[in-house]
Scaffold this motif. Structure first.
Motif, PDB file in Angstrom:
ATOM      1  N   MET A 219      61.502  85.789  49.284  1.00 35.90           N
ATOM      2  CA  MET A 219      60.240  85.420  48.617  1.00 35.90           C
ATOM      3  C   MET A 219      60.380  84.048  47.946  1.00 35.90           C
ATOM      4  O   MET A 219      59.459  83.234  47.957  1.00 35.90           O
ATOM      5  N   ASP A 220      61.559  83.793  47.383  1.00 32.55           N
ATOM      6  CA  ASP A 220      61.795  82.472  46.776  1.00 32.55           C
ATOM      7  C   ASP A 220      61.698  81.374  47.839  1.00 32.55           C
ATOM      8  O   ASP A 220      61.099  80.311  47.609  1.00 32.55           O
ATOM      9  N   MET A 221      62.255  81.651  49.036  1.00 30.93           N
ATOM     10  CA  MET A 221      62.186  80.672  50.137  1.00 30.93           C
ATOM     11  C   MET A 221      60.728  80.465  50.552  1.00 30.93           C
ATOM     12  O   MET A 221      60.275  79.338  50.768  1.00 30.93           O
ATOM     13  N   PHE A 222      59.976  81.562  50.622  1.00 29.69           N
ATOM     14  CA  PHE A 222      58.557  81.477  51.018  1.00 29.69           C
ATOM     15  C   PHE A 222      57.792  80.609  50.004  1.00 29.69           C
ATOM     16  O   PHE A 222      57.054  79.685  50.370  1.00 29.69           O
ATOM     17  N   ASN A 223      57.999  80.889  48.728  1.00 32.78           N
ATOM     18  CA  ASN A 223      57.265  80.148  47.684  1.00 32.78           C
ATOM     19  C   ASN A 223      57.642  78.669  47.702  1.00 32.78           C
ATOM     20  O   ASN A 223      56.805  77.787  47.530  1.00 32.78           O
ATOM     21  N   LYS A 224      58.911  78.409  47.998  1.00 31.68           N
ATOM     22  CA  LYS A 224      59.375  77.008  48.043  1.00 31.68           C
ATOM     23  C   LYS A 224      58.706  76.285  49.214  1.00 31.68           C
ATOM     24  O   LYS A 224      58.177  75.181  49.062  1.00 31.68           O
ATOM     25  N   ILE A 225      58.710  76.951  50.376  1.00 33.65           N
ATOM     26  CA  ILE A 225      58.137  76.329  51.592  1.00 33.65           C
ATOM     27  C   ILE A 225      56.637  76.121  51.428  1.00 33.65           C
ATOM     28  O   ILE A 225      56.100  75.056  51.708  1.00 33.65           O
ATOM     29  N   THR A 226      55.934  77.138  50.938  1.00 38.63           N
ATOM     30  CA  THR A 226      54.461  77.039  50.873  1.00 38.63           C
ATOM     31  C   THR A 226      54.044  76.055  49.783  1.00 38.63           C
ATOM     32  O   THR A 226      53.026  75.384  49.905  1.00 38.63           O
ATOM     33  N   THR A 227      54.845  75.912  48.747  1.00 35.16           N
ATOM     34  CA  THR A 227      54.523  74.904  47.713  1.00 35.16           C
ATOM     35  C   THR A 227      54.640  73.515  48.320  1.00 35.16           C
ATOM     36  O   THR A 227      53.812  72.634  48.128  1.00 35.16           O
ATOM     37  N   GLN A 228      55.683  73.334  49.160  1.00 33.72           N
ATOM     38  CA  GLN A 228      55.903  72.035  49.829  1.00 33.72           C
ATOM     39  C   GLN A 228      54.733  71.723  50.777  1.00 33.72           C
ATOM     40  O   GLN A 228      54.305  70.590  50.907  1.00 33.72           O
ATOM     41  N   HIS A 229      54.178  72.778  51.443  1.00 33.16           N
ATOM     42  CA  HIS A 229      53.140  72.541  52.467  1.00 33.16           C
ATOM     43  C   HIS A 229      51.773  72.319  51.837  1.00 33.16           C
ATOM     44  O   HIS A 229      50.827  71.943  52.496  1.00 33.16           O
ATOM     45  N   GLU A 230      51.635  72.650  50.527  1.00 31.01           N
ATOM     46  CA  GLU A 230      50.287  72.549  49.897  1.00 31.01           C
ATOM     47  C   GLU A 230      49.825  71.101  49.788  1.00 31.01           C
ATOM     48  O   GLU A 230      50.661  70.208  49.608  1.00 31.01           O
TER      49      GLU A 230
END
Ligand SMILES: Nc1ncnc2c1ncn2[C@@H]1O[C@H](COP(=O)(O)OP(=O)(O)OP(=O)(O)O)[C@@H](O)[C@H]1O
Ligand SMILES: Nc1ccn([C@@H]2O[C@H](COP(=O)(O)O)[C@@H](O)[C@H]2O)c(=O)n1
Length: 230
Positions: A219-230
């Protein structure tokens, strides 16, 4: 938030389905067990007499491969179950024999071509977490998040052994270890889409990581990736 596709690849009995199911539940995504699809093909071949423990009638299987319809349904327990041509085969496909059979049919190009086609169609609208061996390299090469799981063969065999024991499957730890090692060897050395870590995959060795810890990490990886893509 815009949905993405998540690929979870790795060695046999590593915890791929566990982490993928957990992510799908947390995110409200669709979980696809690509290994179950190869297992269903193996069961279909066995049932039709086109496969034994030592042989595969490739011509017969190729002639009938388009007759295989694999679907997934969620049971009242919340568990996902695999259906082969409308029949619930979830329990039958989880045996060591069918796991080995799946590993054998997965070396056949025409089997991979058909299942990859179906898998890619499942991911077209995004919002999918798919686990397997070639998801991040072949099925979803553009997946925004790719996880690659690994652990020692002994740890993975112990996990699968305890899982099968809990289901009442009469199997020894030694048989389970041999099955894990044999499938890993075939998966990593086959010419068709061998098991490889995608260059952009994030690796986790979960030998000493709990189920809860690994999901939190994912979940931490998901949040990191999706924050980067925003
Ligand atoms: N981090 C972990 N620690 C301990 N046990 C785990 C962990 N992750 C998964 N398990 C357990 O290990 C067993 C195998 O997990 P899972 O079915 O998710 O593996 P898999 O990689 O999908 O296997 P396969 O590729 O063979 O289908 C299950 O009983 C699961 O509960
Ligand atoms: N994307 C995939 C998924 C699975 N396989 C092969 O199927 C066997 C069974 O998969 P499990 O994840 O249920 O263990 C596996 O050993 C692989 O040989 C595959 O090739 N590609």
């Amino acid at each position: 938030m815009k949905k993405i596709n998540i690929a979870v690849d790795g060695f046999s009995s590593c915890g791929k389905s566990t982490i993928a199911k957990g992510l799908a539940k947390e995110l409200g995504y669709t979980y696809i067990d690509s290994g179950a699809m190869y297992r269903a093909v193996a069961l279909f071949a066995y049932r039709n007499g086109w496969m034994t423990d030592t042989t595969i009638d490739e011509a017969a299987l190729q002639k009938h491969i388009s007759e295989i319809v694999i679907s997934f349904e969620t049971a009242p327990t919340g568990q996902q179950e695999t259906y082969l041509n409308g029949e619930n085969v979830e329990r039958e496909i989880r045996s060591l024999e069918i796991g080995n059979g799946a590993s054998r049919v997965s070396t056949l190009g025409f089997v991979r071509k058909e299942l990859v086609r179906q898998q890619q169609a499942m991911g077209k609208k995004k919002g999918v977490v798919m686990d397997g061996r070639d998801i991040g390299t072949v099925v979803f090469p553009d997946a925004e998040l790719k996880i690659f799981l690994t652990a020692s063969p002994e740890v993975r065999a112990r996990r699968r052994f305890e899982e099968l024991q809990a289901k009442g499957t009469p199997v020894s730890y030694e048989e389970t270890l041999a099955n894990v090692i044999e499938r890993d060897e075939r998966d990593t050395t086959r010419s068709e889409s061998p098991l490889r870590k995608a260059p952009d995959a994030i690796e986790l060795d979960n030998s000493n990581v709990t189920i809860t810890e690994q999901l939190q990490w994912a979940m931490d990886m998901f949040n990191k990736i999706t924050t980067q893509h925003e």
